[in-house]
Design an enzyme around this catalytic site. Structure first.
Site, PDB file in Angstrom:
ATOM      1  N   TRP A 184       0.840  -1.213   0.000  1.00 27.07           N
ATOM      2  CA  TRP A 184       0.000   0.000   0.000  1.00 27.07           C
ATOM      3  C   TRP A 184       0.873   1.262   0.000  1.00 27.07           C
ATOM      4  CZ3 TRP A 184       0.228   3.774   3.724  1.00 27.07           C
ATOM      5  CH2 TRP A 184      -0.678   4.817   3.562  1.00 27.07           C
ATOM      6  N   ASP A 239       3.555   3.411  -1.234  1.00 28.93           N
ATOM      7  CA  ASP A 239       4.340   3.591  -2.454  1.00 28.93           C
ATOM      8  C   ASP A 239       5.819   3.830  -2.168  1.00 28.93           C
ATOM      9  OD1 ASP A 239       2.478   3.253  -4.450  1.00 28.93           O
ATOM     10  OD2 ASP A 239       1.727   5.301  -4.277  1.00 28.93           O
ATOM     11  N   LYS A 283       3.952  13.433   4.049  1.00 28.04           N
ATOM     12  CA  LYS A 283       3.526  12.246   3.300  1.00 28.04           C
ATOM     13  C   LYS A 283       3.952  10.963   4.023  1.00 28.04           C
ATOM     14  CE  LYS A 283       3.204  12.447  -1.265  1.00 28.04           C
ATOM     15  NZ  LYS A 283       2.241  12.758  -2.267  1.00 28.04           N
TER      16      LYS A 283
HETATM   17  O1  IFM Z   1      -1.432   3.767  -1.360  1.00 27.65           O
HETATM   18  C1  IFM Z   1      -0.850   4.869  -1.964  1.00 27.65           C
HETATM   19  C2  IFM Z   1      -1.778   5.349  -3.045  1.00 27.65           C
HETATM   20  O2  IFM Z   1      -1.959   4.353  -4.018  1.00 27.65           O
HETATM   21  C3  IFM Z   1      -1.276   6.608  -3.705  1.00 27.65           C
HETATM   22  N1  IFM Z   1      -1.023   7.626  -2.718  1.00 27.65           N
HETATM   23  C4  IFM Z   1      -0.124   7.224  -1.674  1.00 27.65           C
HETATM   24  C5  IFM Z   1      -0.607   5.980  -0.964  1.00 27.65           C
HETATM   25  C6  IFM Z   1       0.404   5.565   0.103  1.00 27.65           C
HETATM   26  O3  IFM Z   1       1.670   5.430  -0.430  1.00 27.65           O
END
Ligand code: IFM
Length: 803
Positions: free
Chosen positions: A493, A495, A638
């Site tokens: 999940w 990234d 983030k």
């Molecule tokens: O899970 C991801 C998503 O697919 C895209 N935005 C960031 C999230 C976490 O990395």
């Protein structure tokens, strides 16, 4: 500080101070025609694709310009202003305004120098054009003559990048024409003599229009530079200041549509005109404009239809709890956010600039969950679509193109797919998101036959939905790491975690555990004994491994690097406690009661902040391993210890599943946009939609939220609130009611549509509990537990649950 308030009756957010800390926007339209409009009328629009169908230009990273501008000029004094505060930006002492963002429309009200204006922006239901309705009323005691001007800045090319960066080409293919009541823009207009089968270099003529209905055009302009005037701005366009647009057209310049009309108003008199914008040839545009001759009536009818459509969707669940922020989010704004995310995925916002030309697999499969309780049929179609983007090896296509062609797609195993999408490999989690989504759909609807529907795989072959789910499990089994846990592959999940084929992810292991449980539940219901035995063995095996390898005494670790090092262990100098493995240990059903209590307490003590829990702690700086890409972000941002809002939804759900209503609700409140309306200057984003993350304590801007609207947060928080806090937990044969609420909630009600029936549910909490069950009465009958078998339900149901 507050910039506005929620008008729950009208389902509108009312911006009272227009100088908001960021543009606060709304979404208009449908997949056919999309539009984004801010509280100062900034924004853009596109037909079908934000990348390739861009009609209105918007300049990102700027001061929210340009936009759908409506100018008013008093012809006696020469003074002029705009129907939204910007772009003219009159002194707020004299210019009074409010902006009402509603469901599929935005209304701007302003009063200045005795003239009241009301501009309503919307895309009519099932239509591919937008309407800017403008009503002006003379509130002064004298007769007034006004010039009203609408301004739309066309892109010179439908492709966003070509318009923005390839000016040596795009400037020289666009031109404008004028006819009666409309500016026509042509792109590649010189190809008009070519038949469609003789297209040059694959190009045809593109025609856009900007037209006026309800008044005669007094002057026009189709050339942006001529409209603004050299060294003028959108705040003081030359043509508006002069009251005459000069009737100039563009040819090898930046095109625009600007139309003026003159209205005379006696004291108390009103007049309505409508500006229309879209992509249509001239004759079609003329026909459309003709339909708006009586602009006020037509617009009123269309707005009514829009509201009915939206209210119809949202009314499938209505809650009335003691908390107004919770009510407004669940009844209106979180639900609306879920639909917007469902439709637009991550394609177009003020942060997503519209370039992504497809659906991220995991994002979209998760987004679906947010609307299942409201529009299950709509959800089903998207689930079918996403199943058709599952490769026959069980993995999901990381990016599903908007032009997806089931059965005929290349996959990450093909160089062509990698070159076209930029996604070089499978991600470990994509197809595993199908389990909660398919389960929620079948449980909400009782539509067990769905599991037997045959759906193609992305590349070849086809199978029932049940078979698709089995293959997803098989994909994980075929991609195990050295310890026998699911490998992290290109990402899980997160990234920013690149664990590869030899690194392993606890999060995916927990998802896998959850998937096995769901599939086993389906297999049992279908009487598939062999599958039940297989799944039971896999469950036992997976459970043992996760327990032995991932539990670190007081927390679940995050996984293993390719070198076999543990990630997220207590002694690690950085990132030694991660949020998601703790909440997912509970959601998956793997954690024992003691583990769940311990791990969730750790989260509360170590990760929680006044704005929600950080994704991990401490942030990466000097000790990031090779695959820990989060280190590229500033600390507190983030995936590098930001408060990743999507994870708050899982946290709410996990605490609620444990019966911890106080904590579940606290987590909701800390990150809920509506609950922060009074400190909007800190959060900065719209107080009515979620953001991707909030900056954590390691940031200089702790509490500031980022990346508005298009985020998985909408659906995870919705699920956390509906299944978790409200405790509405359908399964294949009925509905469990298991709320987990703050102790001080004495009672609350829910009106829910369920499998064609109406449920009127009242929950009472006389003894100040957080969860639990004392009694349940359904239509006068006392039940032994908090579970309502479907067969007891009639068309209308009076339900009383006492905690
Ligand atoms: O899970 C991801 C998503 O697919 C895209 N935005 C960031 C999230 C976490 O990395």
């Amino acid at each position: 500080m507050k910039y506005g308030y929620f008008d729950d009756l009208q389902r509108e957010y009312v911006v009272q101070r227009p100088d908001t800390p960021a543009p606060w926007v709304n979404y208009l339209g449908s997949p056919e025609y999309g539009a984004i409009v801010s509280n100062n009328a900034g924004g853009y629009s596109f037909a079908k694709s934000g990348a390739n169908g861009r009609i209105l230009r918007y300049v990102f990273n700027q001061f929210d310009q340009p936009g759908r501008y409506l100018y008013l000029r008093d012809n006696a004094s020469g003074d002029f202003w705009s129907a939204s505060w910007q772009p003219v930006g009159k002194d707020l002492e004299k210019y009074h305004c409010e902006c009402r963002h509603g469901m599929g429309y935005t209304r701007m009200l302003a009063e200045y120098s005795g003239i009241q204006s009301e501009a309503v922006y919307y895309v009519p239901k099932d239509s591919a054009h937008e309407v800017w309705e403008l009503t002006v009323t003379n509130r002064s005691t004298e007769r007034r003559e006004l010039t009203l001007t609408g301004y739309a800045e066309f892109t010179n090319h439908s492709n966003y990048e070509q318009d923005q960066v390839n000016l040596q080409y795009s400037l020289f293919i666009s031109r404008t024409l004028f006819d009666t009541n409309r500016i026509m823009q042509q792109i590649h207009g010189n190809l008009d003599a070519q038949a469609a089968d003789e297209m040059v270099d694959g190009k045809t003529v593109t025609e856009r229009f900007f037209g006026l209905a309800g008044a005669q055009v007094a002057s026009y302009c189709g050339d942006k530079d001529a409209f603004l005037g050299r060294y003028h701005t959108y705040g003081n366009p030359k043509g508006v200041a002069a009251g005459d647009l000069g009737n100039v057209l563009s040819y090898n310049e930046n095109s625009c549509g600007a139309l003026s009309c003159v209205v005379e108003l006696e004291p108390g008199e009103s007049r309505t005109v409508a500006f229309l914008l879209g992509m249509k040839p001239s004759a079609k545009a003329a026909e459309l404009l003709q339909g708006y001759r009586n602009a006020a009536d037509r617009c009123e009818k269309e707005l009514k239809e829009l509201k009915e459509e939206w209210y119809g969707r949202l009314d499938h669940l209505r809650v009335d709890t003691p908390d107004p922020a919770f009510n407004t989010m669940i009844n209106t704004w979180n639900a609306y956010n879920c639909f917007i995310t469902f439709v637009w995925s991550r394609a177009a916002s003020f942060i997503y600039c519209g370039l992504r030309n497809g659906y991220g697999y995991r994002d979209t499969v998760q987004d679906i969950q947010g609307i299942i309780h409201l529009e299950p049929e709509m959800a089903r179609e998207k689930i079918r679509f996403m199943l058709s983007a599952q490769v026959d090896n069980g993995g999901g296509l990381p990016l599903v193109k908007f032009t997806h062609n089931p059965g005929h797609e290349d996959t990450p195993d093909d160089a062509s797919y990698v070159a076209e999408t930029g996604h070089p490999a499978y991600r470990a989690d994509d197809a595993l998101w199908l389990f909660p989504t398919v389960y929620k759909y079948v449980a909400e609807t009782g539509d067990k036959e769905f599991l037997d529907q045959v759906i193609p795989f992305a590349n070849r072959d086809e199978g029932t939905v049940y078979e698709h789910l089995k293959r997803a499990v098989q994909f994980s089994l075929a991609h195990l790491g050295p310890h026998g846990l699911p490998a992290g592959l290109y990402a899980d999940w997160n990234d920013c975690l690149r664990l590869g084929a030899n690194g392993e992810s606890t999060f995916v292991a927990l998802q896998f555990y959850y998937a096995l449980r769901i599939l086993k539940y389906f297999a049992e219901d279908r009487g598939q004994q062999e599958d039940c035995r297989w799944l039971e063995n896999e469950l036992e095996e997976a459970g043992k491994k996760i327990q032995a390898l991932c539990w670190d005494g007081d927390r679940f670790i995050r996984g293993f690097t390719e070198e076999g090092e543990r990630i997220g262990a207590a002694q690690d100098p950085e990132a030694n406690l991660w949020l998601n493995p703790q909440s997912w240990a509970v959601i998956s059903g793997l954690a024992s009661e003691e583990q769940a209590d311990e791990a969730m307490r750790k989260v509360f003590d170590r990760l929680n902040t006044p704005y929600g829990a950080v994704l991990m702690d401490p942030p990466y700086h000097a000790h990031a391993f090779d695959g820990a890409l989060a280190v590229i972000y500033n600390p507190g941002t983030k995936e590098n210890a930001g408060i990743f809002s999507q994870s708050q939804g899982w946290l709410i759900l996990a605490e609620a599943l444990l019966g911890h209503g106080e904590r579940a609700f606290r987590y909701f409140t800390e990150n809920a946009p509506a609950a922060q309306n009074d400190r909007a200057e800190i959060r900065r984003l719209e107080p009515y939609c979620y953001g991707q993350f909030t900056e954590g304590p390691a940031s200089k801007h702790f509490g500031r939220s980022q990346v508005h609207w298009l985020t998985g947060t909408a659906s995870t928080v919705m699920v956390g609130c509906v299944e978790g806090i409200l405790g509405l937990r359908p399964d294949l044969n009925g509905l469990r009611l298991a709320p987990a609420v703050p102790k001080q909630w004495k009672s609350f009600t829910m009106e829910k549509d369920f499998r064609g029936r109406k449920l009127h549910i009242r929950v009472e909490n006389p003894n100040g509990k957080e969860s639990g069950f004392t009694s349940l009465n359904v239509n006068g009958q006392e039940l032994a537990s908090n579970y309502i078998p479907e067969k007891l339900l009639t068309a209308e149901n009076e339900i009383l649950l006492v905690l």
